[in-house]
Design a protein around this motif. Sequence first.
Motif, PDB file in Angstrom:
ATOM      1  N   THR A   1      46.994  39.720  38.382  1.00 52.36           N
ATOM      2  CA  THR A   1      45.967  39.076  39.221  1.00 52.36           C
ATOM      3  C   THR A   1      45.015  40.163  39.734  1.00 52.36           C
ATOM      4  O   THR A   1      45.192  41.333  39.432  1.00 52.36           O
ATOM      5  CB  THR A   1      46.589  38.393  40.457  1.00 52.36           C
ATOM      6  N   LEU A   2      44.063  39.758  40.562  1.00 55.75           N
ATOM      7  CA  LEU A   2      43.131  40.746  41.123  1.00 55.75           C
ATOM      8  C   LEU A   2      43.612  41.258  42.488  1.00 55.75           C
ATOM      9  O   LEU A   2      42.848  41.859  43.228  1.00 55.75           O
ATOM     10  CB  LEU A   2      41.729  40.152  41.245  1.00 55.75           C
ATOM     11  N   ARG A   3      44.861  41.014  42.820  1.00 51.57           N
ATOM     12  CA  ARG A   3      45.392  41.486  44.106  1.00 51.57           C
ATOM     13  C   ARG A   3      45.500  43.017  44.087  1.00 51.57           C
ATOM     14  O   ARG A   3      46.133  43.579  43.193  1.00 51.57           O
ATOM     15  CB  ARG A   3      46.778  40.874  44.331  1.00 51.57           C
ATOM     16  N   CYS A   4      44.887  43.668  45.076  1.00 50.58           N
ATOM     17  CA  CYS A   4      44.935  45.136  45.129  1.00 50.58           C
ATOM     18  C   CYS A   4      45.428  45.596  46.489  1.00 50.58           C
ATOM     19  O   CYS A   4      45.027  45.042  47.525  1.00 50.58           O
ATOM     20  CB  CYS A   4      43.535  45.719  44.938  1.00 50.58           C
ATOM     21  N   THR A   5      46.259  46.618  46.455  1.00 47.95           N
ATOM     22  CA  THR A   5      46.750  47.154  47.731  1.00 47.95           C
ATOM     23  C   THR A   5      46.354  48.624  47.910  1.00 47.95           C
ATOM     24  O   THR A   5      46.706  49.230  48.904  1.00 47.95           O
ATOM     25  CB  THR A   5      48.293  47.039  47.813  1.00 47.95           C
ATOM     26  N   SER A   6      45.661  49.191  46.930  1.00 43.69           N
ATOM     27  CA  SER A   6      45.257  50.595  47.073  1.00 43.69           C
ATOM     28  C   SER A   6      43.956  50.850  46.320  1.00 43.69           C
ATOM     29  O   SER A   6      43.552  50.060  45.456  1.00 43.69           O
ATOM     30  CB  SER A   6      46.337  51.520  46.518  1.00 43.69           C
ATOM     31  N   PHE A   7      43.357  52.007  46.648  1.00 47.45           N
ATOM     32  CA  PHE A   7      42.106  52.393  45.996  1.00 47.45           C
ATOM     33  C   PHE A   7      42.296  52.543  44.489  1.00 47.45           C
ATOM     34  O   PHE A   7      41.455  52.121  43.706  1.00 47.45           O
ATOM     35  CB  PHE A   7      41.631  53.715  46.628  1.00 47.45           C
ATOM     36  N   SER A   8      43.441  53.128  44.081  1.00 45.09           N
ATOM     37  CA  SER A   8      43.592  53.343  42.629  1.00 45.09           C
ATOM     38  C   SER A   8      43.729  52.018  41.887  1.00 45.09           C
ATOM     39  O   SER A   8      43.251  51.900  40.751  1.00 45.09           O
ATOM     40  CB  SER A   8      44.729  54.309  42.295  1.00 45.09           C
ATOM     41  N   GLU A   9      44.333  51.014  42.511  1.00 47.88           N
ATOM     42  CA  GLU A   9      44.397  49.696  41.842  1.00 47.88           C
ATOM     43  C   GLU A   9      42.993  49.105  41.698  1.00 47.88           C
ATOM     44  O   GLU A   9      42.649  48.525  40.667  1.00 47.88           O
ATOM     45  CB  GLU A   9      45.285  48.737  42.639  1.00 47.88           C
ATOM     46  N   ILE A  10      42.189  49.272  42.741  1.00 48.12           N
ATOM     47  CA  ILE A  10      40.813  48.748  42.679  1.00 48.12           C
ATOM     48  C   ILE A  10      40.033  49.485  41.593  1.00 48.12           C
ATOM     49  O   ILE A  10      39.359  48.868  40.761  1.00 48.12           O
ATOM     50  CB  ILE A  10      40.113  48.903  44.054  1.00 48.12           C
ATOM     51  N   ALA A  11      40.164  50.828  41.578  1.00 46.28           N
ATOM     52  CA  ALA A  11      39.427  51.621  40.589  1.00 46.28           C
ATOM     53  C   ALA A  11      39.848  51.212  39.169  1.00 46.28           C
ATOM     54  O   ALA A  11      39.008  51.090  38.280  1.00 46.28           O
ATOM     55  CB  ALA A  11      39.678  53.107  40.813  1.00 46.28           C
ATOM     56  N   LEU A  12      41.128  50.972  38.973  1.00 42.38           N
ATOM     57  CA  LEU A  12      41.603  50.586  37.637  1.00 42.38           C
ATOM     58  C   LEU A  12      40.969  49.255  37.198  1.00 42.38           C
ATOM     59  O   LEU A  12      40.476  49.129  36.076  1.00 42.38           O
ATOM     60  CB  LEU A  12      43.137  50.467  37.638  1.00 42.38           C
ATOM     61  N   LEU A  13      40.957  48.273  38.111  1.00 41.33           N
ATOM     62  CA  LEU A  13      40.387  46.960  37.752  1.00 41.33           C
ATOM     63  C   LEU A  13      38.887  47.063  37.475  1.00 41.33           C
ATOM     64  O   LEU A  13      38.388  46.512  36.491  1.00 41.33           O
ATOM     65  CB  LEU A  13      40.615  45.943  38.875  1.00 41.33           C
ATOM     66  N   LEU A  14      38.179  47.797  38.342  1.00 42.97           N
ATOM     67  CA  LEU A  14      36.724  47.890  38.175  1.00 42.97           C
ATOM     68  C   LEU A  14      36.378  48.646  36.894  1.00 42.97           C
ATOM     69  O   LEU A  14      35.504  48.259  36.131  1.00 42.97           O
ATOM     70  CB  LEU A  14      36.070  48.595  39.365  1.00 42.97           C
ATOM     71  N   ARG A  15      37.110  49.731  36.665  1.00 44.14           N
ATOM     72  CA  ARG A  15      36.810  50.596  35.511  1.00 44.14           C
ATOM     73  C   ARG A  15      37.152  49.900  34.186  1.00 44.14           C
ATOM     74  O   ARG A  15      36.549  50.198  33.161  1.00 44.14           O
ATOM     75  CB  ARG A  15      37.611  51.900  35.683  1.00 44.14           C
TER      76      ARG A  15
ATOM     77  N   GLY B   1      46.612  44.116  54.178  1.00 48.37           N
ATOM     78  CA  GLY B   1      47.410  44.856  53.198  1.00 48.37           C
ATOM     79  C   GLY B   1      47.104  44.539  51.749  1.00 48.37           C
ATOM     80  O   GLY B   1      47.549  45.256  50.852  1.00 48.37           O
ATOM     81  N   ALA B   2      46.361  43.464  51.482  1.00 47.89           N
ATOM     82  CA  ALA B   2      46.020  43.150  50.083  1.00 47.89           C
ATOM     83  C   ALA B   2      44.629  42.535  50.029  1.00 47.89           C
ATOM     84  O   ALA B   2      44.264  41.741  50.904  1.00 47.89           O
ATOM     85  CB  ALA B   2      47.035  42.185  49.487  1.00 47.89           C
ATOM     86  N   VAL B   3      43.862  42.925  48.994  1.00 52.75           N
ATOM     87  CA  VAL B   3      42.479  42.431  48.904  1.00 52.75           C
ATOM     88  C   VAL B   3      42.133  41.974  47.494  1.00 52.75           C
ATOM     89  O   VAL B   3      42.805  42.329  46.518  1.00 52.75           O
ATOM     90  CB  VAL B   3      41.457  43.527  49.316  1.00 52.75           C
ATOM     91  N   PHE B   4      41.044  41.209  47.443  1.00 53.31           N
ATOM     92  CA  PHE B   4      40.422  40.766  46.186  1.00 53.31           C
ATOM     93  C   PHE B   4      39.094  41.521  46.112  1.00 53.31           C
ATOM     94  O   PHE B   4      38.250  41.361  46.991  1.00 53.31           O
ATOM     95  CB  PHE B   4      40.207  39.251  46.287  1.00 53.31           C
ATOM     96  N   PRO B   5      38.901  42.405  45.086  1.00 54.08           N
ATOM     97  CA  PRO B   5      37.665  43.206  45.058  1.00 54.08           C
ATOM     98  C   PRO B   5      36.562  42.557  44.227  1.00 54.08           C
ATOM     99  O   PRO B   5      36.833  41.899  43.225  1.00 54.08           O
ATOM    100  CB  PRO B   5      38.136  44.492  44.359  1.00 54.08           C
TER     101      PRO B   5
END
Length: 385
Positions: A127-141, A105-109
Amino acid sequence: MKQEEVNLCQIQEWYPKFKSVSIKTLIHELPESFVEYLLDDHGPFLLPVSVINEDALPNRIHNSEEEEDYQVSEGSGDEAEQPPSPPSFPELELKIKESIESLGGAVFPKLNWSAPKDSAWISTTGTLRCTSFSEIALLLRSSDSLIHDLCHAYDSCSDKSLSRPPNFYLALRKWYPSLRPEMEFRCFVRDRLLVGISQREVTGFYPALLEKKSALEVVIREFFMDKVSQTFELENYTFDVYVTMDDRVKLVDFNPWGAFTLPLLFTWEELEQNCAEEGHGVEFRIVESQSAVRPGLKTAVPYDYLATGPGSGWDQFLRNADQELERQTRRDRPGLQKLVVKISLFWFCGSVLQSSPPASHQNTLFFHIFVFRWWVKYLIQMIHL
Ligand SMILES: Nc1ncnc2c1ncn2[C@@H]1O[C@H](COP(=O)(O)OP(=O)(O)OP(=O)(O)O)[C@@H](O)[C@H]1O
């Protein structure tokens, strides 16, 4: 350093061989359209539209200057500019959703080499905790440090023939909420021998480490001998480990020897020298007292503000800022004037920070040379315009 060394430190290369001793990770090849999305810094900041309605975040991070631009063009009678439609990556989003679920349910990308550590502040948890694609996209972008992976990974290679790897990957690592920073260590391997171990979090003094130091050295050495030395192909490299409460060692990451890798409580010269001395064993460095702490936010100046060598935060920041400014101010005299004033202020503030101990003479010199070249470049551009 050779390209091959940089390549073997990519997570999609090393992880399959070290799966059993590392953090559970699922890796996805990124479509080129997503890489282009990460690299696009011309348009407004748009988050991808979620095909499964998981937009935990607003679709648009507002940018007042851009909005003004739109209003001006609409009001001026020109053909009204249509704001670009947000991108969408349905296949990738679905794969990521499945992976997040299977990782609890939660990842570090992270990308091939790096995690978007510099954009943690933008997430709701800090933190870098992500639970959805949009959270990952926001951190990466939002990350500037990923520009290193995307555009500069081979810059220090003597045989550089590539500007970027042929493919980018997104590694999703099971999220561990309570990693203890004092239990992370960077290990330095030269000619296949473990020559140094450094506390990874150099901005803290952890008294408990003083007692545990010898025992930790034993478990880390054993881990290197049993699990790493025979399996990892390179002769010179660093690897990061985490030691659990019950003394199990987990592999976190590999990095090349030198260049962009921070030597933490060592300098690269010291490490090279250690190796040259015959019979030199492993040197294990931890912060031994409160007074030896590398400055952090709670004490004085963060360590990252002082490290200015190639690959450091300053280095990446200055290079990215330079590229960005070059794009923005090519033909704009007032913009250039403001810029020269801003660089002067930045130089002044940077000099104050750099004068705090323990900034090294070499780092400070690098900072001044870089900013001076930067300042002169825009001053000349301004004069010629
Ligand atoms: N799965 C995880 N869950 C929670 N925190 C993690 C996880 N993996 C890594 N971290 C934390 O994030 C930090 C950075 O991780 P990692 O080394 O993978 O990033 P990186 O960008 O490669 O860093 P560096 O450039 O310093 O090698 C680690 O030191 C650790 O504290």
